[in-house]
Design a protein around this motif. Structure first.
Motif, PDB file in Angstrom:
ATOM      1  N   LEU A 247       0.835  -1.212   0.000  1.00  0.00           N
ATOM      2  CA  LEU A 247       0.000   0.000   0.000  1.00  0.00           C
ATOM      3  C   LEU A 247       0.862   1.251   0.000  1.00  0.00           C
ATOM      4  O   LEU A 247       0.476   2.296  -0.516  1.00  0.00           O
ATOM      5  N   GLY A 248       2.001   1.164   0.647  1.00  0.00           N
ATOM      6  CA  GLY A 248       2.867   2.345   0.712  1.00  0.00           C
ATOM      7  C   GLY A 248       4.129   2.015   1.484  1.00  0.00           C
ATOM      8  O   GLY A 248       4.236   0.960   2.107  1.00  0.00           O
TER       9      GLY A 248
ATOM     10  N   GLY B 125       7.096   3.641   4.205  1.00  0.00           N
ATOM     11  CA  GLY B 125       7.621   4.684   5.083  1.00  0.00           C
ATOM     12  C   GLY B 125       9.110   4.487   5.194  1.00  0.00           C
ATOM     13  O   GLY B 125       9.671   3.596   4.540  1.00  0.00           O
TER      14      GLY B 125
ATOM     15  N   ALA C  19      -4.280  -3.825   7.441  1.00  0.00           N
ATOM     16  CA  ALA C  19      -3.041  -3.226   6.933  1.00  0.00           C
ATOM     17  C   ALA C  19      -1.911  -3.768   7.803  1.00  0.00           C
ATOM     18  O   ALA C  19      -2.044  -3.835   9.025  1.00  0.00           O
TER      19      ALA C  19
ATOM     20  N   LYS D 254       2.039  -3.355   8.738  1.00  0.00           N
ATOM     21  CA  LYS D 254       3.245  -2.527   8.618  1.00  0.00           C
ATOM     22  C   LYS D 254       4.434  -3.397   9.012  1.00  0.00           C
ATOM     23  O   LYS D 254       4.555  -3.821  10.164  1.00  0.00           O
TER      24      LYS D 254
ATOM     25  N   VAL E  46      -6.587   5.012  14.086  1.00  0.00           N
ATOM     26  CA  VAL E  46      -6.348   3.721  13.432  1.00  0.00           C
ATOM     27  C   VAL E  46      -5.943   2.717  14.511  1.00  0.00           C
ATOM     28  O   VAL E  46      -4.898   2.861  15.144  1.00  0.00           O
TER      29      VAL E  46
ATOM     30  N   ASP F 189      -5.950  -1.679  11.544  1.00  0.00           N
ATOM     31  CA  ASP F 189      -7.166  -1.522  10.745  1.00  0.00           C
ATOM     32  C   ASP F 189      -6.779  -0.992   9.370  1.00  0.00           C
ATOM     33  O   ASP F 189      -5.921  -0.115   9.260  1.00  0.00           O
TER      34      ASP F 189
ATOM     35  N   VAL G 182      -7.300   1.259   6.290  1.00  0.00           N
ATOM     36  CA  VAL G 182      -8.008   2.483   5.891  1.00  0.00           C
ATOM     37  C   VAL G 182      -7.904   2.573   4.369  1.00  0.00           C
ATOM     38  O   VAL G 182      -6.801   2.697   3.825  1.00  0.00           O
TER      39      VAL G 182
ATOM     40  N   LYS H 133       0.992  15.196  12.365  1.00  0.00           N
ATOM     41  CA  LYS H 133       1.392  15.876  11.124  1.00  0.00           C
ATOM     42  C   LYS H 133       0.590  15.245   9.985  1.00  0.00           C
ATOM     43  O   LYS H 133       0.003  14.159  10.173  1.00  0.00           O
TER      44      LYS H 133
ATOM     45  N   GLU I 224       1.273  13.518   7.440  1.00  0.00           N
ATOM     46  CA  GLU I 224       1.661  12.145   7.086  1.00  0.00           C
ATOM     47  C   GLU I 224       0.977  11.120   7.990  1.00  0.00           C
ATOM     48  O   GLU I 224       0.801   9.965   7.609  1.00  0.00           O
ATOM     49  N   ASN I 225       0.621  11.543   9.189  1.00  0.00           N
ATOM     50  CA  ASN I 225       0.065  10.603  10.162  1.00  0.00           C
ATOM     51  C   ASN I 225      -1.451  10.721  10.301  1.00  0.00           C
ATOM     52  O   ASN I 225      -2.035  10.275  11.289  1.00  0.00           O
TER      53      ASN I 225
ATOM     54  N   ASP J 243       0.013   6.163  13.531  1.00  0.00           N
ATOM     55  CA  ASP J 243       1.439   6.229  13.857  1.00  0.00           C
ATOM     56  C   ASP J 243       1.694   6.773  15.273  1.00  0.00           C
ATOM     57  O   ASP J 243       2.159   7.890  15.454  1.00  0.00           O
TER      58      ASP J 243
ATOM     59  N   ARG K 179       9.607  11.393   2.430  1.00  0.00           N
ATOM     60  CA  ARG K 179       8.695  12.207   3.204  1.00  0.00           C
ATOM     61  C   ARG K 179       8.984  12.149   4.690  1.00  0.00           C
ATOM     62  O   ARG K 179       8.242  12.695   5.468  1.00  0.00           O
ATOM     63  N   ASP K 180      10.027  11.446   5.060  1.00  0.00           N
ATOM     64  CA  ASP K 180      10.254  11.331   6.492  1.00  0.00           C
ATOM     65  C   ASP K 180      10.740  12.652   7.058  1.00  0.00           C
ATOM     66  O   ASP K 180      11.618  13.289   6.517  1.00  0.00           O
TER      67      ASP K 180
HETATM   68  N1  LIG Z   1      -3.718   1.489   8.348  1.00  0.00           N
HETATM   69  C1  LIG Z   1      -3.426   1.810   7.078  1.00  0.00           C
HETATM   70  N2  LIG Z   1      -4.308   1.546   6.089  1.00  0.00           N
HETATM   71  C2  LIG Z   1      -4.022   1.867   4.810  1.00  0.00           C
HETATM   72  N3  LIG Z   1      -2.873   2.468   4.415  1.00  0.00           N
HETATM   73  C3  LIG Z   1      -1.955   2.753   5.348  1.00  0.00           C
HETATM   74  C4  LIG Z   1      -2.183   2.440   6.726  1.00  0.00           C
HETATM   75  N4  LIG Z   1      -1.093   2.849   7.418  1.00  0.00           N
HETATM   76  C5  LIG Z   1      -0.249   3.395   6.526  1.00  0.00           C
HETATM   77  N5  LIG Z   1      -0.751   3.337   5.280  1.00  0.00           N
HETATM   78  C6  LIG Z   1      -0.121   3.856   4.066  1.00  0.00           C
HETATM   79  O1  LIG Z   1       1.195   3.349   3.972  1.00  0.00           O
HETATM   80  C7  LIG Z   1       2.129   4.387   3.690  1.00  0.00           C
HETATM   81  C8  LIG Z   1       3.345   4.273   4.564  1.00  0.00           C
HETATM   82  O2  LIG Z   1       2.954   4.453   5.909  1.00  0.00           O
HETATM   83  P1  LIG Z   1       4.015   4.563   7.089  1.00  0.00           P
HETATM   84  O3  LIG Z   1       3.273   4.828   8.339  1.00  0.00           O
HETATM   85  O4  LIG Z   1       4.933   3.393   7.058  1.00  0.00           O
HETATM   86  O5  LIG Z   1       4.895   5.739   6.599  1.00  0.00           O
HETATM   87  P2  LIG Z   1       4.870   7.314   6.846  1.00  0.00           P
HETATM   88  O6  LIG Z   1       4.073   7.657   8.069  1.00  0.00           O
HETATM   89  O7  LIG Z   1       4.482   7.952   5.556  1.00  0.00           O
HETATM   90  O8  LIG Z   1       6.392   7.586   7.079  1.00  0.00           O
HETATM   91  P3  LIG Z   1       7.282   7.342   8.374  1.00  0.00           P
HETATM   92  O9  LIG Z   1       7.022   5.972   8.888  1.00  0.00           O
HETATM   93  O10 LIG Z   1       8.631   7.491   7.810  1.00  0.00           O
HETATM   94  O11 LIG Z   1       6.890   8.425   9.337  1.00  0.00           O
HETATM   95  C9  LIG Z   1       1.413   5.708   3.894  1.00  0.00           C
HETATM   96  O12 LIG Z   1       1.502   6.398   2.672  1.00  0.00           O
HETATM   97  C10 LIG Z   1      -0.017   5.382   4.197  1.00  0.00           C
HETATM   98  O13 LIG Z   1      -0.842   6.006   3.273  1.00  0.00           O
END
Ligand SMILES: Nc1ncnc2c1ncn2[C@@H]1O[C@H](COP(=O)(O)OP(=O)(O)OP(=O)(O)O)[C@@H](O)[C@H]1O
Length: 411
Positions: free
Chosen positions: A15-16, A18, A34, A36, A68, A85, A87, A132, A134-135, A156, A325-326
C-alpha cells in the motif's frame, strides 16, 4: 506476490512505504487488515523495534472512529509487523500535495476529526507527539463529511508516550518533526497533551495556507521560531477561525484548548465556512538561502528536487526511494541563548495573492547575525542528528556535554 506474516496473516500487496518499512494490504482471521512490516535490514535497530512495540502498547484498548487501531504485533523470525485496521484511502500529506491548500470547511472538518481522535488518546493517557499530515489517514470509502471531506483517522503512535510517565528531569533531547514541534518541547519540557494541540493547529494552518507557520530553512531555525516568533495572520481567514488557531498556537501550553473542546469549537464553525473557497494566499517569500540546510552543510540542493523544508531523515542512510517524506528529527534541546533569534523575525509572512513581495533586499547586519545564529544551530543539529536518531531521554539525566551527541537512545 502473497507473503505469510506469522501464522495468522497474509500480506498481498504493497500500500505504501515509510522510512522504516512497508505497509501491506493483508488478510487476517477477521478480514482485511493493513500490515506494517519493519524493514529487514532494520530489525536489529533497537530504536525502531521499540517504536513498533510502543505503537502497539500505546494503543492497547483504544478504539475510536478517528484513531487507526492496532490489532496485533507479530514477531516471526526476522519479521516484525504491526497489524492495523485497514483504511481505504490516502494520507493527508498526499491530499495536500495534490491540492496545495484545502477549502476552510474541509480543512476544519479534518482537524475536528483529528481533535476527536486526540481527545480519546489523551483520555487514555497517551500523548501522540507526532501529529502531522503524514500521520492522518483519510477513509475514502466511507460517507463524505462537511465540505466533501473524508473521515480522518490519526495513526502512527510510534513515538507516543503515556502522559503520566514519571520524569525526574527535563527532556534533554527532542523528538518529532520540526515544523510541528511545540515551543515547550524545544525548551526541554516534558511533552504533555498540549503539544498535540499545537501540532494539530499547525496542521490546520498548513491545510488552509499551504505551508506551516514556522517552517522553512534549517531545522535549527524552525525550532527557534516556535519559541520566539508569533504566528502571522492569513489573509481572508474568518476571524473566529483565526482566533481559534492563535489560541492553539499559544506559546504557553496552558493557554491552548483541550482536544475535546477544540473538536467542538471547530465543528461549531463548519456552518460559517460552508462553501467558502480555499484562501487566496501566496506562499511567502522563501528567498532565505542562508537558512537552508544544504548551504549550511556546504552541499548544493539537487536541481528540481522538492525538499521538505526542515526535514532530516529518521533512518540513517535511508535512500530517497525508501521515502522522501520522512520528517522526524532528534536533537539536543538547545540552550536558551541558542534560541534567541534577535528582534528580527524570520517567520514566513503570508501575503494575499498578488500583493507585492516584501523587500527582499536584506539588511546585511541582520543577515550576518542570522547566519551566525544558524551556523551555531546547524553545528548542534548536525552533530546531534548524526549521533542520535530516535531518542527520548526524559527519564535520564543529561549526559556530560561532550557525550551528549553520542549518548545511546533510551526508549
Ligand atoms: N492502516 C493503514 N491503512 C491503509 N494504508 C496505510 C495504513 N497505514 C499506513 N498506510 C499507508 O502506507 C504508507 C506508509 O505508511 P508509514 O506509516 O509506514 O509511513 P509514513 O508515516 O508515511 O512515514 P514514516 O514511517 O517514515 O513516518 C502511507 O503512505 C499510508 O498512506
Amino acid at each position: 506476490m502473497a507473503r505469510r506474516i506469522g501464522s495468522r496473516y497474509t500480506a498481498h500487496q504493497i500500500l505504501g512505504r515509510g522510512s522504516a518499512g512497508t505497509v501491506w494490504l493483508g488478510e487476517g482471521p477477521e478480514g482485511p487488515v493493513a500490515i506494517k512490516l519493519l524493514r529487514e535490514d532494520l530489525s536489529s535497530d533497537q530504536e525502531l523495534v521499540g517504536r513498533f512495540v510502543q505503537e502497539r502498547t500505546a494503543l492497547l484498548g483504544l478504539e475510536h472512529p478517528h484513531v487507526v487501531s492496532v490489532r496485533d504485533l507479530v514477531v516471526d523470525g526476522n519479521d516484525l509487523a504491526l497489524v492495523m485496521d485497514l483504511v481505504r484511502g490516502t494520507d493527508l500529506r498526499t491530499r495536500l500535495d495534490r491540492e496545495r491548500r484545502l477549502a476552510p470547511e474541509a480543512a476544519v472538518a479534518i482537524a475536528a476529526d483529528v481533535a476527536d481522535g486526540l481527545a480519546a488518546a489523551h483520555a487514555a493517557g497517551v500523548v501522540h507527539r507526532d501529529v502531522k499530515p503524514e500521520n492522518v489517514l483519510l477513509d475514502m470509502q466511507g460517507p463524505l463529511g462537511p465540505g466533501g471531506s473524508h473521515r480522518a483517522l490519526l495513526t502512527d503512535f510510534g513515538v507516543a508516550k503515556l502522559i503520566d510517565t514519571p520524569r525526574r528531569t527535563r527532556a534533554s533531547k527532542i523528538i518529532g518533526t520540526p515544523d510541528y514541534l511545540a515551543p515547550e518541547i524545544v525548551e526541554g519540557l516534558p511533552p504533555r497533551a498540549a503539544v498535540d494541540i499545537y501540532a494539530l493547529a499547525t496542521v490546520l494552518y498548513e491545510l488552509l495556507a499551504g505551508f506551516t507557520p514556522f517552517g522553512g530553512g534549517h531545522p535549527g531555525a524552525v525550532l527557534r521560531r516556535h519559541v520566539t516568533e508569533t504566528v502571522v495572520p492569513l489573509p481572508g481567514i474568518p476571524d473566529e477561525l483565526w482566533q481559534l488557531l492563535v489560541q492553539c498556537l499559544a506559546k504557553a501550553p496552558a493557554s491552548r484548548l483541550r482536544a475535546s473542546e477544540l473538536a467542538a469549537r471547530l465543528r461549531e464553525l463548519l456552518p460559517l465556512l460552508a462553501g467558502m473557497p480555499p484562501l487566496d494566499v501566496d506562499e511567502p517569500d522563501t528567498d532565505q538561502p542562508e537558512e537552508t540546510a544544504e548551504e549550511l552543510s556546504g552541499a548544493a540542493p539537487a536541481a528540481g528536487r522538492p525538499v521538505r523544508r526542515g526535514a532530516v531523515p529518521l533512518v540513517p542512510g535511508a535512500k530517497p526511494s525508501d521515502s522522501n517524506r520522512d520528517t522526524h528529527t532528534s536533537m539536543r534541546v538547545p540552550a536558551p541563548d541558542e534560541l534567541a533569534g534577535g528582534a528580527h523575525g524570520t517567520a514566513r509572512a503570508p501575503r494575499a495573492a498578488g500583493a507585492p513581495r516584501p523587500g527582499s533586499a536584506r539588511n546585511r547586519a541582520v543577515t550576518r547575525r542570522r547566519r551566525l545564529t544558524l551556523a551555531v544551530a546547524a553545528t548542534l543539529v548536525t552533530a546531534a542528528a548524526v549521533g542520535t536518531w530516535l531518542a527520548t531521554t526524559e527519564d535520564t539525566p543529561p549526559p556530560p556535554r561532550d557525550q551528549k551527541n553520542s549518548a545511546p537512545a533510551t526508549p
